[in-house]
Design an enzyme around this catalytic site. Structure first.
Site, PDB file in Angstrom:
ATOM      1  N   GLU A   1       0.848  -1.195   0.000  1.00  0.00           N
ATOM      2  CA  GLU A   1       0.000   0.000   0.000  1.00  0.00           C
ATOM      3  C   GLU A   1       0.883   1.244   0.000  1.00  0.00           C
ATOM      4  O   GLU A   1       2.030   1.206   0.481  1.00  0.00           O
ATOM      5  CB  GLU A   1      -0.904  -0.048   1.252  1.00  0.00           C
ATOM      6  CG  GLU A   1      -1.745   1.160   1.549  1.00  0.00           C
ATOM      7  CD  GLU A   1      -2.816   1.460   0.506  1.00  0.00           C
ATOM      8  OE1 GLU A   1      -2.465   1.611  -0.668  1.00  0.00           O
ATOM      9  OE2 GLU A   1      -3.996   1.591   0.895  1.00  0.00           O
ATOM     10  N   ASP A   2       0.374   2.341  -0.526  1.00  0.00           N
ATOM     11  CA  ASP A   2       1.166   3.571  -0.552  1.00  0.00           C
ATOM     12  C   ASP A   2       1.294   4.195   0.833  1.00  0.00           C
ATOM     13  O   ASP A   2       2.377   4.584   1.260  1.00  0.00           O
ATOM     14  CB  ASP A   2       0.601   4.582  -1.568  1.00  0.00           C
ATOM     15  CG  ASP A   2      -0.862   4.943  -1.343  1.00  0.00           C
ATOM     16  OD1 ASP A   2      -1.518   4.355  -0.448  1.00  0.00           O
ATOM     17  OD2 ASP A   2      -1.369   5.813  -2.075  1.00  0.00           O
TER      18      ASP A   2
ATOM     19  N   ARG B   1       0.970  12.015  -9.062  1.00  0.00           N
ATOM     20  CA  ARG B   1       1.469  10.638  -8.891  1.00  0.00           C
ATOM     21  C   ARG B   1       2.817  10.434  -9.570  1.00  0.00           C
ATOM     22  O   ARG B   1       3.610   9.593  -9.172  1.00  0.00           O
ATOM     23  CB  ARG B   1       0.476   9.629  -9.495  1.00  0.00           C
ATOM     24  CG  ARG B   1      -0.830   9.498  -8.751  1.00  0.00           C
ATOM     25  CD  ARG B   1      -1.542   8.233  -9.198  1.00  0.00           C
ATOM     26  NE  ARG B   1      -2.964   8.247  -8.897  1.00  0.00           N
ATOM     27  CZ  ARG B   1      -3.504   7.881  -7.740  1.00  0.00           C
ATOM     28  NH1 ARG B   1      -2.730   7.495  -6.762  1.00  0.00           N
ATOM     29  NH2 ARG B   1      -4.812   7.911  -7.574  1.00  0.00           N
TER      30      ARG B   1
ATOM     31  N   ASP C   1      -3.163   5.685   6.720  1.00  0.00           N
ATOM     32  CA  ASP C   1      -3.601   6.950   7.296  1.00  0.00           C
ATOM     33  C   ASP C   1      -4.503   6.631   8.496  1.00  0.00           C
ATOM     34  O   ASP C   1      -4.012   6.360   9.592  1.00  0.00           O
ATOM     35  CB  ASP C   1      -4.307   7.747   6.194  1.00  0.00           C
ATOM     36  CG  ASP C   1      -4.724   9.131   6.613  1.00  0.00           C
ATOM     37  OD1 ASP C   1      -4.155   9.659   7.579  1.00  0.00           O
ATOM     38  OD2 ASP C   1      -5.637   9.693   5.990  1.00  0.00           O
TER      39      ASP C   1
ATOM     40  N   PHE D   1      -0.367  16.185   4.337  1.00  0.00           N
ATOM     41  CA  PHE D   1      -0.824  15.534   3.111  1.00  0.00           C
ATOM     42  C   PHE D   1       0.335  15.485   2.130  1.00  0.00           C
ATOM     43  O   PHE D   1       0.907  16.511   1.784  1.00  0.00           O
ATOM     44  CB  PHE D   1      -2.030  16.248   2.500  1.00  0.00           C
ATOM     45  CG  PHE D   1      -2.778  15.341   1.571  1.00  0.00           C
ATOM     46  CD1 PHE D   1      -3.711  14.443   2.060  1.00  0.00           C
ATOM     47  CD2 PHE D   1      -2.505  15.347   0.207  1.00  0.00           C
ATOM     48  CE1 PHE D   1      -4.371  13.558   1.219  1.00  0.00           C
ATOM     49  CE2 PHE D   1      -3.164  14.466  -0.650  1.00  0.00           C
ATOM     50  CZ  PHE D   1      -4.095  13.575  -0.147  1.00  0.00           C
TER      51      PHE D   1
HETATM   52  P1  IMP Z   1      -6.824   5.109   5.257  1.00  0.00           P
HETATM   53  O1  IMP Z   1      -7.922   4.142   4.978  1.00  0.00           O
HETATM   54  O2  IMP Z   1      -7.323   6.349   5.946  1.00  0.00           O
HETATM   55  O3  IMP Z   1      -5.644   4.502   5.961  1.00  0.00           O
HETATM   56  O4  IMP Z   1      -6.391   5.703   3.881  1.00  0.00           O
HETATM   57  C1  IMP Z   1      -5.545   5.098   3.014  1.00  0.00           C
HETATM   58  C2  IMP Z   1      -5.638   5.797   1.679  1.00  0.00           C
HETATM   59  O5  IMP Z   1      -5.886   7.209   1.808  1.00  0.00           O
HETATM   60  C3  IMP Z   1      -4.325   5.695   0.962  1.00  0.00           C
HETATM   61  O6  IMP Z   1      -4.231   4.516   0.205  1.00  0.00           O
HETATM   62  C4  IMP Z   1      -4.322   6.926   0.103  1.00  0.00           C
HETATM   63  O7  IMP Z   1      -4.984   6.671  -1.101  1.00  0.00           O
HETATM   64  C5  IMP Z   1      -5.124   7.939   0.877  1.00  0.00           C
HETATM   65  N1  IMP Z   1      -4.267   8.901   1.596  1.00  0.00           N
HETATM   66  C6  IMP Z   1      -4.167   9.069   2.920  1.00  0.00           C
HETATM   67  N2  IMP Z   1      -3.283  10.029   3.231  1.00  0.00           N
HETATM   68  C7  IMP Z   1      -2.799  10.472   2.060  1.00  0.00           C
HETATM   69  C8  IMP Z   1      -1.819  11.467   1.710  1.00  0.00           C
HETATM   70  O8  IMP Z   1      -1.195  12.136   2.541  1.00  0.00           O
HETATM   71  N3  IMP Z   1      -1.599  11.637   0.376  1.00  0.00           N
HETATM   72  C9  IMP Z   1      -2.227  10.912  -0.577  1.00  0.00           C
HETATM   73  N4  IMP Z   1      -3.140   9.980  -0.296  1.00  0.00           N
HETATM   74  C10 IMP Z   1      -3.422   9.743   1.012  1.00  0.00           C
END
Ligand code: IMP
Length: 176
Positions: A98-99, A164, A102, A151
């Site tokens: 995963e990237d 990206r 969050d 962010f």
């Molecule tokens: P989570 O479910 O809140 O953990 O969110 C995960 C997804 O939110 C990641 O796969 C990203 O696509 C997006 N995301 C969360 N923070 C960022 C950020 O700082 N930049 C870009 N995408 C983010």
């Protein structure tokens, strides 16, 4: 594209070094095995492409796309699979890539879904970890960098599908 200010957080060379380190660790942990690497679209594709080419263990790849994060930067809380894997995972050693973690909602739901399919093992490798923002407890097995609550874009990460392509990771300061 809208005007935006960005500030480099991780330059390309620093990312390359860290990806090599992660790949070395993963290769040691999975020595003698064959991995099924599961990329979470779209954000993980750049990191995953670099990571698998640095691995010393054989792997196959597949992708999922989760639905939760619409346009903008606020997670809705609802997470489901929008595009499923095409590979059966029962009995396979899975590494989800995963990237960024969050709130943790996306990965905790994805891991729950994949575990129900009885893989031999399942670990998660996240390029970035924004641990301050967790809404559910989630700990990735491998993390590239822990970062503060900002962010970030680049190296696969987007803001409204932009940025990206950047080879480095940058903090998005403001959007005009
Ligand atoms: P989570 O479910 O809140 O953990 O969110 C995960 C997804 O939110 C990641 O796969 C990203 O696509 C997006 N995301 C969360 N923070 C960022 C950020 O700082 N930049 C870009 N995408 C983010």
């Amino acid at each position: 594209m809208k005007e935006a200010t960005t500030e480099i957080l991780f330059p390309k060379a620093v990312i390359e070094r860290r990806v090599e380190e992660l790949a070395t660790q993963i290769s040691l942990d999975y020595a003698g095995k064959e991995l099924l690497v599961v990329g979470v679209l779209n954000g993980a594709f750049v990191f995953m492409a670099d990571l698998i080419r640095a691995l010393d263990v054989p792997c196959t790849v597949d992708f999922v796309r989760m639905a939760s994060f619409g346009a903008g930067s606020v997670s809705s809380g609802e997470v489901s699979i929008r595009k499923d894997l095409e590979t059966p995972v029962a009995g396979r050693d899975l590494l989800v890539v995963e990237d960024i973690v969050d709130t943790g909602l996306t990965l905790s739901r994805l891991v729950e879904i994949l575990r129900e399919r009885c893989p031999a093992s399942l670990k998660v490798c996240a390029f970035l970890d924004k641990w301050e923002r967790r809404r559910v407890p989630f700990v990735a097995d491998y993390v590239g960098f822990s970062i503060p609550d900002a962010f970030v874009v680049g190296y696969g990460l987007d803001y409204n599908e932009q940025f990206r392509f950047l080879p480095d990771v940058r903090v998005l300061k403001d959007i005009v």
